[in-house]
Design a protein around this motif. Sequence first.
Motif, PDB file in Angstrom:
ATOM      1  N   ALA A 167       0.811  -1.217   0.000  1.00 20.02           N
ATOM      2  CA  ALA A 167       0.000   0.000   0.000  1.00 20.02           C
ATOM      3  C   ALA A 167       0.848   1.274   0.000  1.00 20.02           C
ATOM      4  CB  ALA A 167      -0.931   0.002   1.210  1.00 20.02           C
ATOM      5  N   ARG A 168       2.009   1.224   0.606  1.00 22.61           N
ATOM      6  CA  ARG A 168       2.822   2.430   0.778  1.00 22.61           C
ATOM      7  C   ARG A 168       3.832   2.681  -0.335  1.00 22.61           C
ATOM      8  NH1 ARG A 168       4.122   2.833   7.215  1.00 22.61           N
ATOM      9  NH2 ARG A 168       1.954   3.118   7.834  1.00 22.61           N
ATOM     10  N   VAL A 169       4.094   1.669  -1.149  1.00 22.41           N
ATOM     11  CA  VAL A 169       5.126   1.816  -2.182  1.00 22.41           C
ATOM     12  C   VAL A 169       4.478   1.864  -3.557  1.00 22.41           C
ATOM     13  CG1 VAL A 169       7.206   0.834  -3.195  1.00 22.41           C
ATOM     14  CG2 VAL A 169       6.811   0.614  -0.734  1.00 22.41           C
ATOM     15  N   GLU A 170       4.619   3.000  -4.202  1.00 27.38           N
ATOM     16  CA  GLU A 170       4.060   3.191  -5.545  1.00 27.38           C
ATOM     17  C   GLU A 170       4.732   2.252  -6.537  1.00 27.38           C
ATOM     18  OE1 GLU A 170       4.148   6.664  -8.877  1.00 27.38           O
ATOM     19  OE2 GLU A 170       4.035   7.273  -6.777  1.00 27.38           O
TER      20      GLU A 170
ATOM     21  N   ARG B 285      11.612  -3.990 -17.304  1.00 28.64           N
ATOM     22  CA  ARG B 285      10.211  -4.107 -16.886  1.00 28.64           C
ATOM     23  C   ARG B 285       9.992  -4.026 -15.379  1.00 28.64           C
ATOM     24  NH1 ARG B 285       7.885  -9.300 -19.384  1.00 28.64           N
ATOM     25  NH2 ARG B 285       6.020  -8.490 -18.387  1.00 28.64           N
ATOM     26  N   TYR B 286      10.976  -4.495 -14.602  1.00 28.27           N
ATOM     27  CA  TYR B 286      10.784  -4.589 -13.156  1.00 28.27           C
ATOM     28  C   TYR B 286      12.034  -4.187 -12.388  1.00 28.27           C
ATOM     29  CZ  TYR B 286       6.929  -7.645 -14.558  1.00 28.27           C
ATOM     30  OH  TYR B 286       5.808  -8.159 -15.144  1.00 28.27           O
TER      31      TYR B 286
ATOM     32  N   ASP C  69       9.057   1.909 -13.108  1.00 24.95           N
ATOM     33  CA  ASP C  69       8.971   3.291 -12.623  1.00 24.95           C
ATOM     34  C   ASP C  69       8.497   3.367 -11.178  1.00 24.95           C
ATOM     35  OD1 ASP C  69       6.383   2.465 -13.088  1.00 24.95           O
ATOM     36  OD2 ASP C  69       5.755   4.322 -14.070  1.00 24.95           O
ATOM     37  N   GLY C  70       8.545   2.248 -10.450  1.00 28.65           N
ATOM     38  CA  GLY C  70       8.120   2.218  -9.053  1.00 28.65           C
ATOM     39  C   GLY C  70       9.059   3.017  -8.161  1.00 28.65           C
TER      40      GLY C  70
ATOM     41  N   ALA D 189      10.551   1.799  -1.365  1.00 28.53           N
ATOM     42  CA  ALA D 189      10.537   0.346  -1.170  1.00 28.53           C
ATOM     43  C   ALA D 189      11.656  -0.067  -0.221  1.00 28.53           C
ATOM     44  CB  ALA D 189      10.677  -0.376  -2.507  1.00 28.53           C
ATOM     45  N   ARG D 190      12.843   0.450  -0.407  1.00 26.77           N
ATOM     46  CA  ARG D 190      13.966   0.115   0.475  1.00 26.77           C
ATOM     47  C   ARG D 190      13.672   0.550   1.909  1.00 26.77           C
ATOM     48  NH1 ARG D 190      19.233   2.236  -0.759  1.00 26.77           N
ATOM     49  NH2 ARG D 190      19.917   0.561   0.592  1.00 26.77           N
ATOM     50  N   PHE D 191      13.094   1.722   2.075  1.00 27.62           N
ATOM     51  CA  PHE D 191      12.740   2.228   3.406  1.00 27.62           C
ATOM     52  C   PHE D 191      11.704   1.337   4.076  1.00 27.62           C
ATOM     53  CE2 PHE D 191       9.912   4.961   5.986  1.00 27.62           C
ATOM     54  CZ  PHE D 191      10.810   5.296   6.994  1.00 27.62           C
TER      55      PHE D 191
END
Length: 118
Positions: free
Chosen positions: A12-15, A75-76, A96-97, A102-104
């Motif tokens: 939910a928190r990581v675009e 792609r990822y 483009d995430g 994500a690391r945080f």
Amino acid sequence: MTFREVLEEISARVEGTRAVSLMGTDGIAIDTVNPGGLPLENIGAEFGSFFRDLRVSNTELDTGEVRQLTVMTDRYVTLLTSLTSDYFLLVILSADGNYGRARFEMAKAKFKLQDELI
């Protein structure tokens, strides 16, 4: 918090999150959130094997413990964070995430999950 709740929080928190999984180093998922419908069984097995091999190589080279591995393709973005010697957290983002977020979030999750996995 349950494993599922921690994984859902990351998702939910990581675009750009495509999948989040708590996995054993044998590549078997403990729990997974997979909104992107990716084949995590295959991905987890391959990256789990690669992560194990990388740990062995680093032990032999005396470069220190592998804490995180990132693989970027067109792609990822795939991130693996070591939780214990037997478990890791796998996050797959779209290209483009939000890699930094994500690391945080993975670092925060490590502290939430670590005691349950020892």
